[in-house]
Every structure is written in C-alpha cells, then in structure tokens.
Design a protein around this motif. Structure first.
Motif, PDB file in Angstrom:
ATOM      1  N   UNK A 237       0.686  -1.208   0.041  1.00 13.65           N
ATOM      2  CA  UNK A 237       0.007  -0.100   0.002  1.00 13.65           C
ATOM      3  C   UNK A 237       0.849   1.312   0.067  1.00 13.65           C
ATOM      4  N   UNK A 238       0.464   2.356  -0.513  1.00 13.33           N
ATOM      5  CA  UNK A 238       1.205   3.634  -0.507  1.00 13.33           C
ATOM      6  C   UNK A 238       0.825   3.988   0.985  1.00 13.33           C
ATOM      7  N   UNK A 239       1.604   5.309   1.496  1.00 13.85           N
ATOM      8  CA  UNK A 239       1.594   5.770   2.634  1.00 13.85           C
ATOM      9  C   UNK A 239       0.044   6.185   2.864  1.00 13.85           C
ATOM     10  N   UNK A 240      -0.677   5.914   4.024  1.00 13.67           N
ATOM     11  CA  UNK A 240      -1.804   6.342   4.269  1.00 13.67           C
ATOM     12  C   UNK A 240      -1.695   7.593   5.279  1.00 13.67           C
ATOM     13  N   UNK A 241      -2.002   8.670   4.863  1.00 10.02           N
ATOM     14  CA  UNK A 241      -1.818   9.924   5.834  1.00 10.02           C
ATOM     15  C   UNK A 241      -3.275  10.210   6.720  1.00 10.02           C
ATOM     16  N   UNK A 242      -2.829  10.519   7.809  1.00 14.33           N
ATOM     17  CA  UNK A 242      -4.132  10.987   8.696  1.00 14.33           C
ATOM     18  C   UNK A 242      -4.832  11.953   8.024  1.00 14.33           C
ATOM     19  N   UNK A 243      -6.102  12.082   8.153  1.00 13.35           N
ATOM     20  CA  UNK A 243      -6.947  12.974   7.492  1.00 13.35           C
ATOM     21  C   UNK A 243      -8.050  13.304   8.487  1.00 13.35           C
ATOM     22  N   UNK A 244      -8.202  15.025   8.368  1.00 11.77           N
ATOM     23  CA  UNK A 244      -9.186  15.578   9.111  1.00 11.77           C
ATOM     24  C   UNK A 244     -10.199  16.397   8.090  1.00 11.77           C
ATOM     25  N   UNK A 245     -11.345  16.457   8.424  1.00  7.93           N
ATOM     26  CA  UNK A 245     -12.494  17.126   7.665  1.00  7.93           C
ATOM     27  C   UNK A 245     -12.670  18.239   8.608  1.00  7.93           C
ATOM     28  N   UNK A 246     -12.356  19.559   8.265  1.00  8.71           N
ATOM     29  CA  UNK A 246     -12.763  20.799   9.252  1.00  8.71           C
ATOM     30  C   UNK A 246     -14.174  21.477   8.581  1.00  8.71           C
ATOM     31  N   UNK A 247     -15.093  21.347   9.209  1.00 11.32           N
ATOM     32  CA  UNK A 247     -16.222  22.047   8.593  1.00 11.32           C
ATOM     33  C   UNK A 247     -16.905  23.334   9.467  1.00 11.32           C
ATOM     34  N   UNK A 248     -16.563  23.239  10.856  1.00 10.54           N
ATOM     35  CA  UNK A 248     -16.992  24.346  11.593  1.00 10.54           C
ATOM     36  C   UNK A 248     -15.832  25.425  12.041  1.00 10.54           C
ATOM     37  N   UNK A 249     -16.102  26.890  11.713  1.00  8.93           N
ATOM     38  CA  UNK A 249     -15.199  27.771  11.999  1.00  8.93           C
ATOM     39  C   UNK A 249     -15.546  28.427  13.353  1.00  8.93           C
ATOM     40  N   UNK A 250     -16.971  28.555  13.633  1.00  8.46           N
ATOM     41  CA  UNK A 250     -17.070  29.247  14.711  1.00  8.46           C
ATOM     42  C   UNK A 250     -18.276  28.532  15.357  1.00  8.46           C
TER      43      UNK A 250
END
Length: 373
Positions: A237-250
C-alpha cells in the motif's frame, strides 16, 4: 495556502429518503460522506476509477476532478440517469448495475471506491470478488462500512436499510482473502480541536474524549468510531496519511444554527402530530360512515328479503286461485253433464209411461174380456 478546489453538489438535489446522502441533507451525514470521498481523491490522480453505489453522483464528480476517468455504478437506473444529467464531465459517466455483477470488463480500473454499500445486500463475498476482478494488478480499493459493534450497539435502533452489518474482524476477514495488503482506518464525525505537528510523527495520536459533564477519557486511536474504512491491494500500500475534515469555524454561530434547526424540527414535529391527529379523526369518521353504510346495507337486504317473501306469497295465492278456478270450471261441467243425464232419463221415463198407458188402455180391457168371457 493549500490546494483550493470546488465542492461538487447536485444543482437539483433528490429528496433525502433516510439513507442515501443527497444535497437535500447536511450536517453530520454530509460530513461523513464527503470526508470519505476526499480521502479517496488523494489516491485517484491520473487513474481510472470506479465508484460503486455512486448515488446522486457528487462523490464520483469529486473524484473526476483529478482522475483520468471515473465510472459511477448505481443500482437504481433513475438515480444513475439523474446523476448523468447533473454532472456532465468529459471523463465521467454513470451506469446502472448491481455491485455483485459489475457491468465492466476484467482489469479495467486502477481504483475502486465504495462507501456504505456492502451492508445493504447479501452475497457480500461476490461483491468483493467483483472488485478484485475489475481492478488491474497493483490496483487499490477504498471501501467503508458501519462497525456493527459501535453503530448498532446496545440501545441503538436498527437501520432498516441494512441487510447484514459487519464487525471490524468480519470486515477485515472478508477483504483479506482478495487483498493481502490491507489497512483499516476508523471514522467518527465530531466537534473538537486538532493539534498536528508541522513535521510528520510516528507517534500514535493522543485523543481526549469528553465523557459527560465531569470526565475526559485519554485514548490512543479513535474510540467508539462507528465507521470502518479499509484500503486494500494485491501490492504494498502507499502511505496512508491521517485525515481531518474541518467543517466548523465558529461554534457560537453553529450553536445558533443548531437552535434554529431544532426549532424547525420541533415545528415540523408539531405539524406531523397535528396531521396524525387529523388523520386519526378522518379515519374515525370514515369508520363511522362505513358502519352506517353497513347498517343501511343490512336494512336494505332485509327489505329485499321481505319483498321476495311477499312476492312468493302472492305467487302462491295466484296458483291457489288458478287451481280453484279450474276446480270450479270442472264442477260446472260435471253439473251440466248430470243435468243432461237427468233430462235424458226423464225423457225415457216419459216414453215408458206413455207406452204403459197405451197398453193399459188398449190391451187390458181386451184381456179382461178374454179371460172373463
């Protein structure tokens, strides 16, 4: 500044049915689905890609931004046709097909993605075999499913759309036979804060999970994640990066939005309850009307029965009258015949009497003289 790219979404969203994500729904469900596609997008650059259970089509379109080509396979033909109309790209098409009998030739794609699909049908091993069949050597699959131990844990209502959910161990075992190189990730939508090092780190993430108003739990890894995401291949497998999904800013603004959404939900619930009450009243009135109709029908049946009985009685009387008339005619004829016989007898008697008188007047004196001298 990172790479800025368009968020794909249907211009005319289909109604949300409770399971398949459409543009008509947002919030946590939307975040979960988009995050999976954006994570898979990382592996699709300049590749031929297959998206199984492509639904409304936004995810396939998201992958098509970087892929060489994308085919979205959707079981419902109307949904596939709507996706084709909504997302027109030179390198993107949608077709109808069954995940367990994919309408593609052998070894035709480099990447297969399929999110929240396998739990919706039986013969799951056939689906995995189909993925392996259409992948080229060294190809990659990115596939997700709910973790039954978390998603459907104690006191969790069952999902009526799911046929067979899998535990993490079952999911891994199902995929491992076809993909000897396999990595498992866990997904949990949340509101929180992220701390990421500028440089890569081999240390596992330290996670703090708030457990009610009074406690935190320190964990390594992501606790109580309801979704499993597997990446598999027949090659390393290729490297699997950690992943974040940022939805809220306030969060404060989001709290206001949440309050408004809650108000709308409560208003909708009130309307639903009022509609249910009105429906119950209508059903009760309909039942009363049906009962009155049944009573009227029973009375009508009784009246018809009485009329039939009366008609039968009249018919019987008519037959008796006819028979009496016939007997009367027979009696009159018999009397006439008797009278005729009597008249004939009287005529014969008169003739006898006349003969007797002639005899007595003519022959009796002669007889006396002859006898007496």
């Amino acid at each position: 500044m990172g790479d800025l790219f368009r968020r794909e979404a249907a211009a005319t969203p289909a109604p949300f049915t409770g399971e398949r994500l459409t543009g008509a729904i947002g919030g946590q469900v939307e975040i979960e689905h988009y995050h999976r596609y954006l994570f898979a997008r990382h592996f699709c650059a300049d590749r031929d890609v297959l998206d199984v259970a492509s639904g409304e089509g936004y995810g396939s379109a998201q992958l098509a931004q970087v892929a060489k080509s994308v085919v979205g396979v959707e079981y419902d033909s109307g949904t596939a046709a709507a996706a084709q109309a909504q997302f027109r790209r030179d390198n993107l098409r949608y077709v109808q097909g069954d995940a367990r009998a994919l309408p593609l030739p052998d070894a035709c794609v480099d990447v297969v993605v399929s999110f929240e699909t396998i739990e919706h049908f039986d013969r799951q091993a056939a689906f995995v075999a189909e993925i392996r069949r259409v992948l080229r050597p060294g190809g990659l699959v990115v596939i997700s499913t709910p973790d039954r131990d978390v998603y459907s844990g104690p006191n969790s209502p069952p999902n009526g759309f799911h046929v067979r959910e899998l535990t993490g161990e079952e999911f891994r075992a199902l995929l491992a036979d076809a993909f000897p190189h396999l990595a498992m990730l866990r997904q949990r939508p949340l509101i929180g804060s992220a701390l990421l090092a500028d440089a890569g780190s081999d240390a596992p993430p330290v996670v703090f999970d708030r457990r009610g108003a009074t406690h935190f739990e320190a964990c390594q890894g992501l606790p109580r994640a309801p979704y499993l995401v597997a990446v598999g291949s027949d090659a390393p497998l290729p490297p699997l990066p950690p992943s974040l999904f940022i939805e809220r800013s306030n969060l404060d603004d989001d709290g206001g939005k949440s309050a408004e959404l809650l108000r709308q939900v409560r208003l909708r619930d009130t309307v639903v309850e009022e509609t249910r009450a009105a429906l119950a009243d209508t059903q009760a009135a309909l039942a009363a009307t049906q009962a009155r109709e049944a009573d009227a029908r029973a009375a009508l049946d009784e009246a018809h029965a009485a009329l039939r009985a009366q008609a039968a009685a009249i018919e019987a009387m008519e037959r008796a009258r006819t028979e009496a008339d016939a007997r009367c005619r027979t009696s009159v004829e018999a009397r006439a015949m008797a009278e005729a016989h009597v008249a004939s007898a009287l005529r014969e008697l008169d003739q006898v009497r006349g003969s007797a008188r002639t005899f007595l007047r003519g022959y009796l004196p002669r007889l006396k003289r002859h006898l007496l001298g």
